[in-house]
Design a protein around this motif. Structure first.
Motif, PDB file in Angstrom:
ATOM      1  N   SER A 343      12.872   3.059  -6.670  1.00 50.48           N
ATOM      2  CA  SER A 343      13.431   2.608  -5.399  1.00 50.48           C
ATOM      3  C   SER A 343      12.720   3.332  -4.263  1.00 50.48           C
ATOM      4  CB  SER A 343      14.934   2.895  -5.357  1.00 50.48           C
ATOM      5  OG  SER A 343      15.478   2.493  -4.122  1.00 50.48           O
ATOM      6  N   MET A 344      12.321   2.574  -3.249  1.00 48.72           N
ATOM      7  CA  MET A 344      11.637   3.174  -2.106  1.00 48.72           C
ATOM      8  C   MET A 344      12.209   2.605  -0.810  1.00 48.72           C
ATOM      9  SD  MET A 344       7.612   3.182  -3.273  1.00 48.72           S
ATOM     10  CE  MET A 344       7.120   3.829  -1.667  1.00 48.72           C
ATOM     11  N   THR A 351       5.962  -4.442  -1.751  1.00 47.18           N
ATOM     12  CA  THR A 351       5.220  -3.263  -1.304  1.00 47.18           C
ATOM     13  C   THR A 351       5.184  -2.222  -2.431  1.00 47.18           C
ATOM     14  OG1 THR A 351       5.848  -3.629   1.003  1.00 47.18           O
ATOM     15  CG2 THR A 351       5.135  -1.402   0.399  1.00 47.18           C
ATOM     16  N   ILE A 352       6.306  -2.055  -3.119  1.00 45.67           N
ATOM     17  CA  ILE A 352       6.372  -1.119  -4.246  1.00 45.67           C
ATOM     18  C   ILE A 352       5.483  -1.609  -5.389  1.00 45.67           C
ATOM     19  CG2 ILE A 352       7.907   0.049  -5.875  1.00 45.67           C
ATOM     20  CD1 ILE A 352      10.231  -0.582  -3.957  1.00 45.67           C
ATOM     21  N   PRO A 386      13.370  -3.909  11.690  1.00 48.91           N
ATOM     22  CA  PRO A 386      13.407  -2.433  11.700  1.00 48.91           C
ATOM     23  C   PRO A 386      13.221  -1.826  10.305  1.00 48.91           C
ATOM     24  CG  PRO A 386      15.613  -3.341  12.018  1.00 48.91           C
ATOM     25  CD  PRO A 386      14.660  -4.491  12.125  1.00 48.91           C
ATOM     26  N   THR A 387      13.277  -2.659   9.283  1.00 53.75           N
ATOM     27  CA  THR A 387      13.044  -2.142   7.927  1.00 53.75           C
ATOM     28  C   THR A 387      11.559  -1.915   7.652  1.00 53.75           C
ATOM     29  OG1 THR A 387      12.896  -4.373   6.975  1.00 53.75           O
ATOM     30  CG2 THR A 387      15.080  -3.367   7.061  1.00 53.75           C
ATOM     31  N   THR A 388      10.703  -2.425   8.544  1.00 53.69           N
ATOM     32  CA  THR A 388       9.253  -2.340   8.323  1.00 53.69           C
ATOM     33  C   THR A 388       8.786  -0.890   8.345  1.00 53.69           C
ATOM     34  OG1 THR A 388       9.022  -4.452   9.467  1.00 53.69           O
ATOM     35  CG2 THR A 388       7.018  -3.179   9.097  1.00 53.69           C
ATOM     36  N   THR A 389       7.931  -0.548   7.385  1.00 50.10           N
ATOM     37  CA  THR A 389       7.352   0.796   7.318  1.00 50.10           C
ATOM     38  C   THR A 389       5.828   0.679   7.345  1.00 50.10           C
ATOM     39  OG1 THR A 389       7.172   0.846   4.907  1.00 50.10           O
ATOM     40  CG2 THR A 389       9.280   1.525   5.868  1.00 50.10           C
ATOM     41  N   LYS A 394       0.397  -1.444   5.580  1.00 51.40           N
ATOM     42  CA  LYS A 394      -0.844  -1.185   4.839  1.00 51.40           C
ATOM     43  C   LYS A 394      -0.972  -2.130   3.640  1.00 51.40           C
ATOM     44  CE  LYS A 394      -3.507   2.403   2.476  1.00 51.40           C
ATOM     45  NZ  LYS A 394      -3.955   1.437   1.454  1.00 51.40           N
ATOM     46  N   ALA A 395       0.121  -2.287   2.895  1.00 50.40           N
ATOM     47  CA  ALA A 395       0.084  -3.168   1.728  1.00 50.40           C
ATOM     48  C   ALA A 395      -0.228  -4.607   2.155  1.00 50.40           C
ATOM     49  CB  ALA A 395       1.421  -3.123   0.999  1.00 50.40           C
TER      50      ALA A 395
END
Length: 540
Positions: A343-344, A351-352, A386-389, A394-395
C-alpha cells in the motif's frame, strides 16, 4: 496449476480494470499463472481505454464461493448397474462408505443404495430369484466355467437337497431353474433333460462325459465351485445385479457446481449423511459426505485497488488472498496466512504496479503502458486531484513515452469520451462508480461520476434525489452523488433528503441545496470520504 484471479473492486473504474490486467501481465512474465477479472460491467472510460490500446476486456467474475467440485469428495465410490451385490458391498467396505450411487452405461446416475438397505434386503428379500451375468456368478461363487451358452442368467434357484423321486414326480425343474447340486447323477441327468438354465456343481465334483455331452446338446450352462451345496445356496444371491436391489431410483443429488454453503444448508435440512454428486449431464462423479465439507481447495486471488470486504467479490471470505496492491485506506479484510500487502499513499494503483515492473526489471509493452498511464490520468483527474503525488506524475510521464501518447491531449480525450451520460438511466449513472463504507453503526454510500454535463442531471434533479432516498431506505444512512467537473475543478453534490444536515456540516455549507457546486472538491478518497466520516464520528 490453477490460475490465480486478479481483480479490483465492484463497479470497476479505469484503475481497477487496468491494474488487474497490468499486474496479471507482470505476474505471468515472472512465471506465475494469473488471469485478470472484473467484478462488474466496465464504464465508458474503461471501455474507451481498452479499445484505444486494443486490449481485450477481462471476463466477468461473479463470485469465488467454494463449489462442490473444489471439495475433496470420493470420486471412485459408485457401482455400475451390472456389478454384483457382492462386488458393490466389497467396494463399500474397501472405501469406508455406507452408501453407493448406481450408474448406467453412460455413467449416468440411475439409483442409490445404502449398506443398511442391502443388509435388509438380503435378510428379508426373495433369495430364490437370480438375475445377473455369467461372470458375476463365477466371481461370486469363486467358480470355474464348464459350459457357457448365455451371458445373462435369470431364473429361480433350487437347492438339490430333495429326494430324487420328489424332483422327478413333481416336475419342479423348469427351463428357468438354477440348480445347485453335488455329485447326484440321476438328478443331474433329469435336470439336463429338462434343459434347466444353469447347473452349479458344488464340491468340485466333475460331471461325467456322457452328461457333459448331453448338456452341450441341450445348451445347459454349467459352472463348478469348491463350495458345498449349503454355502453356495447362501452366497449365490450376492451375484445378483446390484440394480435389482436399488430401492431409491430418484435419490437426493447435488451438482458439482453447487456451492458449499448451499450443500451444508441442504444437508442440515434433509439430514442425510451421503449424497451422490453429478455434473450437468447427470454423470455421476462420486459420493460426497457431510464430513467432506471442510476439505476444499480455496480459489487463490490477488486484490488490486481495494482491500475492503464490502467492495470485493462475493464469497471472498472463502478464497485464499495471495496479495493485495492498493492505494486506499486500510479496510476490513483479514487473512488466515501472511500475505504480500503493498500500500502506498499515491493517487493510483497503477503507479505502484509501475514501480513493481521497475523492481523486477520487466519490460513494459506499449499497450500495458497505455493502460497504466490511462489509469493514473483517470484517478488523478489529469493531475488536478489532491491525491496526485510526484510518484504519479513521474510514472505517468514515463509510461506515456512508452505508450506514445501526449498526456494532456489524450487525457482530455479520454475524459470527454467517458463523461457523456446521455442515454443512461439514473441508476446507471449512480452505480457506475459507487462505493460503500461502514462508519460506526452507519453505512455511507458515495457515488462519484466525472462529466461536464451537469445540465442533464439538473433537469431531472428531483428524480435523482428520489432515487437517493429510495437507496437510503435500504441499508444506507447516507447516500451521496458527486458530479465532478474536471474543467471547472469541482463537484456538484446530491444527497438523500435526511442527510442534508450531515453533508452541509461536512463541507461547511450552511445553506446547502441539492446540486450545490463545491469548488476544488474532486477527490473521494482525500476530500469527500474523510469529511463525511469526520462528521459522522463526531455525531456518534
Amino acid at each position: 496449476m490453477e490460475s490465480v484471479f486478479v481483480f479490483g473492486h465492484k463497479n470497476p473504474d479505469t484503475d481497477s480494470v487496468c491494474a488487474s490486467i497490468s499486474l496479471s501481465y507482470l505476474k505471468n512474465q515472472l512465471g506465475e499463472n494469473t488471469t485478470p477479472r472484473v467484478l462488474g460491467h466496465i464504464n465508458k472510460e474503461s471501455k474507451f481505454v481498452l479499445d484505444y490500446f486494443n486490449v481485450k476486456e477481462p471476463e466477468y467474475l461473479n463470485n469465488v464461493k467454494v463449489q462442490l467440485r473444489n471439495i475433496e469428495f470420493n470420486k471412485s465410490i459408485f457401482a455400475r448397474e451390472t456389478e454384483s451385490v457382492k462386488d458393490a458391498m466389497n467396494g463399500m467396505h474397501e472405501k469406508g462408505a455406507t452408501a453407493l450411487p448406481i450408474i448406467g452405461k453412460e455413467n449416468n446416475l440411475t439409483g442409490f443404495v445404502t449398506l443398511k438397505e442391502i443388509a435388509t434386503l438380503l435378510m428379508n428379500g426373495v433369495k430364490s430369484q437370480i438375475n445377473t451375468s455369467f461372470d458375476n456368478l463365477l466371481k461370486t461363487l469363486d467358480a470355474k466355467e464348464v459350459l457357457r451358452f448365455n451371458e445373462e442368467i435369470s431364473g429361480n434357484v433350487l437347492i438339490g437337497g430333495y429326494q430324487s423321486q420328489t424332483i422327478f414326480d413333481e416336475a419342479i425343474l423348469k427351463e428357468d431353474s438354477i440348480l445347485i447340486i453335488g455329485d447326484r447323477y440321476k438328478v443331474l441327468n433329469h435336470a439336463i433333460d429338462r434343459k434347466v438354465k444353469l447347473i452349479v456343481l458344488t464340491g468340485n465334483h466333475n460331471m461325467t462325459e456322457d452328461l457333459l455331452e448331453k448338456a452341450k446338446n441341450n445348451k445347459v450352462n454349467i459352472i463348478l465351485t469348491s463350495m458345498d451345496t449349503f454355502a453356495a445356496g447362501n452366497v449365490i444371491t450376492l451375484s445378483n445385479y446390484v440394480k435389482n436391489i436399488v430401492v431409491n431410483n430418484s435419490p437426493v443429488t447435488v451438482n458439482d457446481t453447487d456451492y458449499r454453503t448451499e450443500f451444508i444448508d441442504l444437508a442440515n435440512k434433509i439430514g442425510h449423511t451421503n449424497y451422490p454428486i453429478v455434473n450437468k449431464k447427470n454423470e455421476c462423479l462420486g459420493l460426497i459426505k457431510v464430513t467432506d465439507v471442510e476439505k476444499y481447495e480455496k480459489q487463490k486471488v490477488i486484490l488490486v485497488d481495494h482491500n475492503n470486504l464490502e467492495q470485493s467479490v462475493s464469497g471472498i471470505e472463502e478464497a485464499q488472498i495471495e496479495e493485495i496492491i492498493d492505494h486506499h485506506n486500510l479496510g476490513a479484510i483479514g487473512t488466515s496466512i501472511p500475505i504480500n500487502f503493498r500500500s502506498m499513499p499515491v493517487g493510483c494503483t497503477c503507479t505502484i504496479i509501475y514501480k513493481m515492473f521497475q523492481e523486477y526489471n520487466v519490460e513494459i509493452p506499449k499497450n500495458i503502458a497505455g493502460l497504466m498511464v490511462s489509469a493514473i490520468l483517470s484517478d488523478t483527474l489529469i493531475f488536478k486531484s489532491p491525491t496526485t503525488t510526484e510518484e504519479d506524475r513521474k510514472a505517468a510521464n514515463d509510461l506515456a513515452k512508452i505508450a506514445q501518447i501526449d498526456i494532456e491531449a489524450y487525457g482530455k480525450q479520454m475524459l470527454t469520451e467517458a463523461s457523456s451520460i446521455k442515454g443512461m438511466s439514473i441508476e446507471e449513472v449512480f452505480y457506475q462508480d459507487f462505493k460503500s463504507y461502514k462508519v460506526g453503526n452507519t453505512t455511507l454510500g458515495i457515488s462519484q461520476i466525472i462529466t461536464m454535463d451537469f445540465a442533464s442531471i439538473k433537469e431531472n434533479i428531483h428524480d435523482y434525489v428520489a432515487k437517493l432516498d429510495e437507496i437510503a431506505k435500504g441499508e444506507y444512512g447516507i447516500v451521496t452523488l458527486f458530479i465532478t467537473d474536471v474543467i471547472s475543478n469541482g463537484s456538484y453534490v446530491l444527497f438523500n433528503t435526511d442527510a442534508k444536515e450531515i453533508v452541509a456540516d461536512s463541507f461547511n455549507i450552511p445553506d446547502l441545496e441539492e446540486g450545490t457546486f463545491i469548488k476544488d472538491l474532486v477527490s473521494r478518497k482525500k476530500q469527500m470520504l474523510p469529511n463525511l466520516m469526520d462528521t459522522l464520528e463526531k455525531r456518534a
